[in-house]
Design a protein around this motif. Structure first.
Motif, PDB file in Angstrom:
ATOM      1  N   ALA A 165      40.503  63.406  97.956  1.00 24.04           N
ATOM      2  CA  ALA A 165      40.860  63.035  96.846  1.00 24.04           C
ATOM      3  C   ALA A 165      40.037  62.175  95.785  1.00 24.04           C
ATOM      4  O   ALA A 165      40.246  62.557  94.626  1.00 24.04           O
ATOM      5  CB  ALA A 165      41.905  61.651  97.177  1.00 24.04           C
ATOM      6  N   VAL A 166      39.048  61.652  96.301  1.00 31.41           N
ATOM      7  CA  VAL A 166      37.804  61.117  95.463  1.00 31.41           C
ATOM      8  C   VAL A 166      37.224  62.323  94.564  1.00 31.41           C
ATOM      9  O   VAL A 166      37.062  62.369  93.558  1.00 31.41           O
ATOM     10  CB  VAL A 166      36.818  60.261  96.141  1.00 31.41           C
ATOM     11  CG1 VAL A 166      35.666  59.989  95.405  1.00 31.41           C
ATOM     12  CG2 VAL A 166      37.707  59.175  96.596  1.00 31.41           C
ATOM     13  N   VAL A 167      36.927  63.359  95.545  1.00 37.96           N
ATOM     14  CA  VAL A 167      36.129  64.537  94.876  1.00 37.96           C
ATOM     15  C   VAL A 167      37.303  65.085  93.987  1.00 37.96           C
ATOM     16  O   VAL A 167      36.854  65.536  92.813  1.00 37.96           O
ATOM     17  CB  VAL A 167      35.569  65.401  96.112  1.00 37.96           C
ATOM     18  CG1 VAL A 167      35.178  66.523  95.516  1.00 37.96           C
ATOM     19  CG2 VAL A 167      34.613  64.594  96.666  1.00 37.96           C
ATOM     20  N   GLY A 168      38.485  65.501  94.459  1.00 36.88           N
ATOM     21  CA  GLY A 168      39.350  66.041  93.579  1.00 36.88           C
ATOM     22  C   GLY A 168      39.586  65.573  92.241  1.00 36.88           C
ATOM     23  O   GLY A 168      39.726  65.958  91.153  1.00 36.88           O
ATOM     24  N   CYS A 169      39.673  63.985  92.259  1.00 36.31           N
ATOM     25  CA  CYS A 169      39.778  63.194  90.966  1.00 36.31           C
ATOM     26  C   CYS A 169      38.534  63.521  89.947  1.00 36.31           C
ATOM     27  O   CYS A 169      38.547  63.811  89.026  1.00 36.31           O
ATOM     28  CB  CYS A 169      39.854  62.074  91.336  1.00 36.31           C
ATOM     29  SG  CYS A 169      39.821  60.858  89.793  1.00 36.31           S
ATOM     30  N   ALA A 170      37.608  63.469  90.486  1.00 36.38           N
ATOM     31  CA  ALA A 170      36.263  63.660  89.899  1.00 36.38           C
ATOM     32  C   ALA A 170      35.999  65.253  89.158  1.00 36.38           C
ATOM     33  O   ALA A 170      35.907  65.345  87.962  1.00 36.38           O
ATOM     34  CB  ALA A 170      34.870  63.418  90.648  1.00 36.38           C
ATOM     35  N   VAL A 171      36.365  66.314  90.138  1.00 28.47           N
ATOM     36  CA  VAL A 171      36.411  67.582  89.595  1.00 28.47           C
ATOM     37  C   VAL A 171      37.530  67.878  88.578  1.00 28.47           C
ATOM     38  O   VAL A 171      37.252  68.442  87.615  1.00 28.47           O
ATOM     39  CB  VAL A 171      36.739  68.659  90.703  1.00 28.47           C
ATOM     40  CG1 VAL A 171      36.640  69.673  90.319  1.00 28.47           C
ATOM     41  CG2 VAL A 171      35.488  68.470  91.631  1.00 28.47           C
TER      42      VAL A 171
END
Length: 85
Positions: A50-56
Motif C-alpha cells: 500500500a505504501v509503495v502503491g501510494c507513491a507510484v
C-alpha cells in the motif's frame, strides 16, 4: 515478533509525519488499494504494498497532470498569431 513491532512502529511514524504535512493525494488512494492487494497476495506484505502503491500512484498522477499542462500550453496560440499580424 520484535522486528514486526519495530516495522509497525516505523510505518505508523511515517504515516503520522506524512499526514501532518499538507499534500495532494491524487492517485494515492487508488495506488494504495492496488498495492495493498498485490502485496497481500505476494507474501502478506499488504502494508508495504500500500505504501509503495501510494507513491507510484501519486507519481503517475503528477506525471499525467504535467503532460496535460504541457499539451494545453502547446495548443494555446499566442495572441499575435491569432490576429494574423
Amino acid at each position: 515478533m520484535f522486528e514486526a513491532r519495530i516495522a509497525m512502529a516505523a510505518v505508523l511514524a511515517a504515516c503520522t509525519l506524512a499526514a501532518s504535512v499538507p499534500a495532494q493525494a491524487k492517485g494515492c488512494l487508488k495506488g494504495a488499494a492496488v498495492g495493498g492487494v498485490g502485496g497481500h497476495f505476494a507474501g502478506h506484505h499488504a502494508v508495504a504494498g500500500a505504501v509503495v502503491g501510494c507513491a507510484v500512484g501519486h507519481h503517475l498522477a503528477a506525471k499525467k497532470d504535467r503532460e496535460a499542462a504541457q499539451a494545453a500550453a502547446a495548443n494555446q496560440a499566442p495572441a499575435s498569431a491569432a490576429t494574423g499580424r
